[in-house]
Scaffold this motif. Structure first.
Motif, mmCIF file in Angstrom:
data_model
loop_
_atom_site.group_PDB
_atom_site.id
_atom_site.type_symbol
_atom_site.label_atom_id
_atom_site.label_comp_id
_atom_site.label_asym_id
_atom_site.label_seq_id
_atom_site.Cartn_x
_atom_site.Cartn_y
_atom_site.Cartn_z
ATOM 1 N N SER A 251 27.489 45.470 27.768
ATOM 2 C CA SER A 251 27.991 44.056 28.424
ATOM 3 C C SER A 251 29.457 43.608 27.697
ATOM 4 C CB SER A 251 26.725 43.108 28.408
ATOM 5 O OG SER A 251 25.762 43.469 28.497
ATOM 6 N N VAL A 252 29.418 43.936 26.489
ATOM 7 C CA VAL A 252 30.612 43.765 25.835
ATOM 8 C C VAL A 252 31.230 44.833 25.719
ATOM 9 C CG1 VAL A 252 31.751 42.813 23.440
ATOM 10 C CG2 VAL A 252 29.483 41.653 24.532
ATOM 11 N N LYS A 253 32.414 45.339 26.342
ATOM 12 C CA LYS A 253 33.259 46.213 26.362
ATOM 13 C C LYS A 253 34.520 46.446 25.679
ATOM 14 C CE LYS A 253 34.541 49.642 29.745
ATOM 15 N NZ LYS A 253 35.826 50.110 29.528
ATOM 16 N N LEU A 254 34.546 46.789 24.377
ATOM 17 C CA LEU A 254 35.833 46.902 23.496
ATOM 18 C C LEU A 254 36.421 48.245 23.145
ATOM 19 C CD1 LEU A 254 34.345 43.921 21.281
ATOM 20 C CD2 LEU A 254 35.795 43.618 23.268
ATOM 21 N N ASN A 255 35.954 49.290 24.122
ATOM 22 C CA ASN A 255 36.433 50.505 23.924
ATOM 23 C C ASN A 255 37.687 51.233 24.444
ATOM 24 O OD1 ASN A 255 35.575 50.536 26.561
ATOM 25 N ND2 ASN A 255 34.513 52.397 26.139
ATOM 26 N N GLN A 256 38.316 50.411 25.435
ATOM 27 C CA GLN A 256 39.534 50.875 26.260
ATOM 28 C C GLN A 256 40.781 50.119 26.283
ATOM 29 O OE1 GLN A 256 37.353 52.428 29.939
ATOM 30 N NE2 GLN A 256 38.769 54.301 29.429
ATOM 31 N N ASN A 257 40.717 49.022 25.162
ATOM 32 C CA ASN A 257 42.014 48.208 25.262
ATOM 33 C C ASN A 257 42.461 47.788 26.525
ATOM 34 O OD1 ASN A 257 41.984 49.261 22.720
ATOM 35 N ND2 ASN A 257 43.625 50.699 22.840
ATOM 36 N N GLU A 258 41.504 47.419 27.494
ATOM 37 C CA GLU A 258 41.663 46.552 28.683
ATOM 38 C C GLU A 258 41.981 45.072 28.315
ATOM 39 O OE1 GLU A 258 37.998 47.880 29.593
ATOM 40 O OE2 GLU A 258 38.419 49.476 31.301
ATOM 41 N N SER A 259 42.639 44.487 29.129
ATOM 42 C CA SER A 259 42.482 43.066 28.888
ATOM 43 C C SER A 259 41.032 42.405 29.231
ATOM 44 C CB SER A 259 43.087 42.330 30.311
ATOM 45 O OG SER A 259 43.182 40.651 29.882
ATOM 46 N N PRO A 260 40.434 41.696 28.231
ATOM 47 C CA PRO A 260 39.257 41.090 28.401
ATOM 48 C C PRO A 260 38.847 40.114 29.571
ATOM 49 C CG PRO A 260 40.142 39.871 26.447
ATOM 50 C CD PRO A 260 41.242 41.037 26.947
ATOM 51 N N TRP A 261 40.024 39.596 30.186
ATOM 52 C CA TRP A 261 40.000 38.937 31.220
ATOM 53 C C TRP A 261 40.266 39.328 32.419
ATOM 54 C CZ3 TRP A 261 41.296 36.276 26.517
ATOM 55 C CH2 TRP A 261 40.468 35.152 26.037
ATOM 56 N N ASP A 262 39.544 39.459 33.525
ATOM 57 C CA ASP A 262 40.056 40.002 34.808
ATOM 58 C C ASP A 262 41.588 39.395 35.252
ATOM 59 O OD1 ASP A 262 39.821 41.515 37.129
ATOM 60 O OD2 ASP A 262 38.086 40.553 38.211
ATOM 61 N N ALA A 263 42.203 40.080 36.278
ATOM 62 C CA ALA A 263 43.330 39.504 36.956
ATOM 63 C C ALA A 263 42.815 38.160 37.543
ATOM 64 C CB ALA A 263 43.387 40.356 38.424
ATOM 65 N N SER A 264 43.453 36.959 37.628
ATOM 66 C CA SER A 264 43.338 35.749 37.771
ATOM 67 C C SER A 264 42.914 35.663 39.505
ATOM 68 C CB SER A 264 44.426 34.848 37.570
ATOM 69 O OG SER A 264 45.596 34.966 38.683
ATOM 70 N N GLU A 265 42.075 34.515 39.851
ATOM 71 C CA GLU A 265 41.861 34.451 41.139
ATOM 72 C C GLU A 265 43.200 34.470 41.972
ATOM 73 O OE1 GLU A 265 39.277 34.502 43.119
ATOM 74 O OE2 GLU A 265 38.478 35.351 41.370
ATOM 75 N N ALA A 266 44.190 33.735 41.379
ATOM 76 C CA ALA A 266 45.378 33.553 42.353
ATOM 77 C C ALA A 266 45.976 34.981 42.543
ATOM 78 C CB ALA A 266 46.453 32.614 41.460
ATOM 79 N N ILE A 267 45.991 35.818 41.665
ATOM 80 C CA ILE A 267 46.547 36.972 41.738
ATOM 81 C C ILE A 267 45.643 37.826 42.716
ATOM 82 C CG2 ILE A 267 47.008 39.395 40.648
ATOM 83 C CD1 ILE A 267 47.939 37.636 38.079
ATOM 84 N N LYS A 268 44.615 37.775 42.547
ATOM 85 C CA LYS A 268 43.510 38.627 43.536
ATOM 86 C C LYS A 268 43.418 38.219 44.830
ATOM 87 C CE LYS A 268 39.716 40.335 40.688
ATOM 88 N NZ LYS A 268 38.369 40.186 40.608
ATOM 89 N N ARG A 269 43.590 36.777 44.967
ATOM 90 C CA ARG A 269 43.693 36.314 46.433
ATOM 91 C C ARG A 269 45.152 36.636 47.125
ATOM 92 N NH1 ARG A 269 41.966 31.249 45.112
ATOM 93 N NH2 ARG A 269 44.132 30.738 44.492
ATOM 94 N N GLU A 270 46.297 36.663 46.402
ATOM 95 C CA GLU A 270 47.507 36.891 47.210
ATOM 96 C C GLU A 270 47.429 38.503 47.561
ATOM 97 O OE1 GLU A 270 49.504 34.953 48.426
ATOM 98 O OE2 GLU A 270 51.072 36.454 48.652
ATOM 99 N N THR A 271 46.979 39.119 46.579
ATOM 100 C CA THR A 271 46.939 40.696 46.850
ATOM 101 C C THR A 271 46.101 40.875 48.016
ATOM 102 O OG1 THR A 271 47.159 41.230 44.220
ATOM 103 C CG2 THR A 271 46.584 43.017 45.936
ATOM 104 N N LEU A 272 44.799 40.346 47.985
ATOM 105 C CA LEU A 272 43.981 40.832 49.033
ATOM 106 C C LEU A 272 44.792 40.089 50.486
ATOM 107 C CD1 LEU A 272 40.614 40.012 47.383
ATOM 108 C CD2 LEU A 272 41.513 42.188 48.103
ATOM 109 N N ARG A 273 45.238 39.242 50.259
ATOM 110 C CA ARG A 273 45.839 38.606 51.632
ATOM 111 C C ARG A 273 46.963 39.204 52.132
ATOM 112 N NH1 ARG A 273 50.058 35.989 53.515
ATOM 113 N NH2 ARG A 273 51.206 36.061 51.753
ATOM 114 N N ARG A 274 48.032 39.913 51.057
ATOM 115 C CA ARG A 274 48.858 40.560 51.815
ATOM 116 C C ARG A 274 48.534 41.990 52.383
ATOM 117 N NH1 ARG A 274 53.777 40.266 46.978
ATOM 118 N NH2 ARG A 274 53.859 37.817 47.011
ATOM 119 N N MET A 275 47.480 42.537 51.626
ATOM 120 C CA MET A 275 46.798 43.697 52.083
ATOM 121 C C MET A 275 46.081 43.581 53.377
ATOM 122 S SD MET A 275 47.739 46.544 50.864
ATOM 123 C CE MET A 275 46.686 47.866 51.268
ATOM 124 N N GLY A 276 45.251 42.482 53.757
ATOM 125 C CA GLY A 276 44.846 42.356 54.881
ATOM 126 C C GLY A 276 45.633 42.135 55.926
ATOM 127 N N GLY A 277 46.877 41.813 55.779
ATOM 128 C CA GLY A 277 47.665 41.775 56.834
ATOM 129 C C GLY A 277 48.699 43.133 57.167
#
Lengths: 356, 356
Positions: free
Chosen positions: A26-52
């Protein structure tokens, strides 16, 4: 019928297939990823552009819109930008157009394993200068190797994975001035250092800079990286990329992330840097542990308890870290990515139990 | 300071950077894409799954879930499946592990240009057997070249791009039996032929099959391809793939498309095949044009009007086709992808005007 595997090059057959231990936690500290996901605003806008967008049509032959946004973001010319399917692809492309039998690649180890692997597969000779005893770049030794061995390519991962040290711009400039070959700086973690070598590009046509969206940009799932270099050099490297190497979704997510960086990502980077400093101070106070100061979003930690045992004990507590004891110079070290405050607290508590 | 471009391999410097003419048109019949976008059901489910997934985490090291779905879809074992960032990446990987100086690659031209290009960049020698006068595979000549030249790799694009001919299973089996090297069948367009060579995999460990999501699967924007081969061969090819080569979004879209193939995509394929037959019959009736029967979603057409002029005149009518007159044997031909009924009607009307 003869054995078709005989047609596989012997150097390839000798390679172990690259694998990763399948552990999950559950606590994944092995690959130097960001511990926080892309923000809702970034995801929403990406999905919106791709939907169209039409999914049945090939992506742009050259992702010019992304190149321009990256150029403005990085402070470089768009003709000198090349986006790819992760920075790995760009590293491979640069080495493909420069390295073969009789070519020499200089690296400073311990470092990211891909450089040595790709250079070797391409038939090049790898020259390695160790970090110094404090796990910092040994600039004098690198300079000496450049003067003596005249490497075709020198690769500096800065901040360095897995140790977190950064080469100063002054030191890098002495290497750039001495080198007759290319000097590549992998800036996968530059956001966490607050510094970049991009301003040196204008004066040094033998410099190439690699960056990634997999760390501070929080898009590891989407595989986007980019190269910054003199336009003539970028064009040559581009010849080794396959057509349409970057899919439309990743391209879109990268564009949105660059557009929203100041509001959505920069604060997260500052938070991770603050957590890195807190984690460092906390680990310093654990008897038996000696963390190494880092400019990235991870650090290596020297441990009186065997790293493999630390790894196993943390995994039992549902925390996944990286055992780097197989790297040169790091027999007594493990690596941890900087997590969220809660994740870091769990890590610290676990380590106190294990070392106590 | 010396010129850093001197470090670029001379073979690379000599290559022209691969470019595509930037023409755009409302009726796009130049890249053999599906004329219909991925369905709303496929898009919605893909976006739903991606909205709920962490973008900050790396994709699966091996996309096992996709490999299993592809195995079931293709009728092969999942250990013999390898998904990649477009089939181009898999073609390159297979050639990287087999081709270098002194190795020979046999192809049948005119065909997809990437095979020759990648084999050449890797230092291999390309042997080429022309199609016969009817633009069909010359199986006897291919067999003769295999026996005489013992190529390390033979690549058959079937149905062939750009001519649309398919090699029969019987003919392929004679090549497979005679070859000591690998025989690769690029099945990018197999859905439109209704036939596949996958059943031959069990008996022929020297066979590798490539497929793509860019044509019948209507996901060209997302860059997904896959290889089917004996597990031992797939494992060796996999060594040339970079870690995390397939991003999570494309992986998800591919999984959804395979799951929904029967309901959402198979009817579209049948529609395209019916349109191909209609287009063929219509073009046959245009004086000055001679279309070549095709098993794919495109066809080449011999034209008494110079192909470049046909291209230009159609572009003026907002229709983009492919001028293939630069290919061997095709000096008098252009290529058209099969579009929607309306697009095909516009194409036919335009061609009647141009040829009239």
């Amino acid at each position: 019928m003869s054995n078709p595997l005989e047609k596989i090059k012997s150097a390839v057959r000798g390679l172990r297939a690259y694998t990763l231990s399948p552990e999950r936690a559950s606590v994944k500290l092995n690959q130097n990823e960001s511990p926080w996901d892309a923000s809702e605003a970034i995801k929403r806008e990406t999905l919106r552009r791709m939907g169209g967008r039409a999914w049945n049509r090939y992506p742009d032959f050259v992702p010019a819109a992304l190149h321009e946004k990256l150029a403005a973001f990085a402070g470089w010319k768009s003709e000198g930008v090349l986006a790819g399917n992760g920075s790995n692809e760009l590293i491979q492309a640069l080495l493909m157009v420069t390295v073969g039998e009789g070519r020499r690649v200089l690296i400073s180890e311990p470092t990211f394993a891909l450089y040595r692997q790709v250079a070797t597969v391409l038939g090049g000779e790898v020259l390695s200068v160790p970090l110094d005893a404090g796990l910092q770049f040994d600039v004098a030794a690198l300079l000496d190797s450049i003067r003596t061995n005249d490497p075709d390519v020198t690769i500096i991962c800065s901040p360095n994975n897995p140790t977190g040290c950064r080469m100063s711009d002054g030191a890098l400039e002495t290497l750039l001035a001495a080198a007759r070959g290319l000097v590549v700086v992998d800036e996968a973690y530059f956001e966490f250092s607050g510094e970049t070598v991009v301003p040196l590009l204008e004066r040094h046509p033998n410099l190439a800079v690699f960056r990634t969206f997999s760390k501070a940009m929080a898009l590891a799932a989407l595989r986007v990286g980019y190269l910054l270099a003199a336009p003539e050099l970028a064009r040559e490297v581009g010849k080794a990329l396959l057509p349409y190497n970057l899919n439309a979704f990743s391209q879109t997510a990268a564009e949105v992330s660059v557009e929203m960086y100041d509001g959505e990502l920069a604060p997260v980077v500052r938070h991770i840097v603050a957590e890195r400093e807190r984690l460092f101070e906390e680990l310093r106070r654990v008897p038996g542990l000696a963390p190494v100061a880092s400019r990235a979003n991870f650090m290596v930690v020297r441990s009186t308890v065997e790293p493999k045992r630390v790894f196993d004990e943390l995994l039992r507590r549902d925390i996944l870290i990286r055992d780097v004891s197989g790297y040169p110079m790091l027999a007594d070290y493990f690596r941890v990515s900087v997590g969220t405050p809660r994740e870091n607290d769990l890590l610290i508590a676990g380590l106190k139990e294990i070392l106590g």
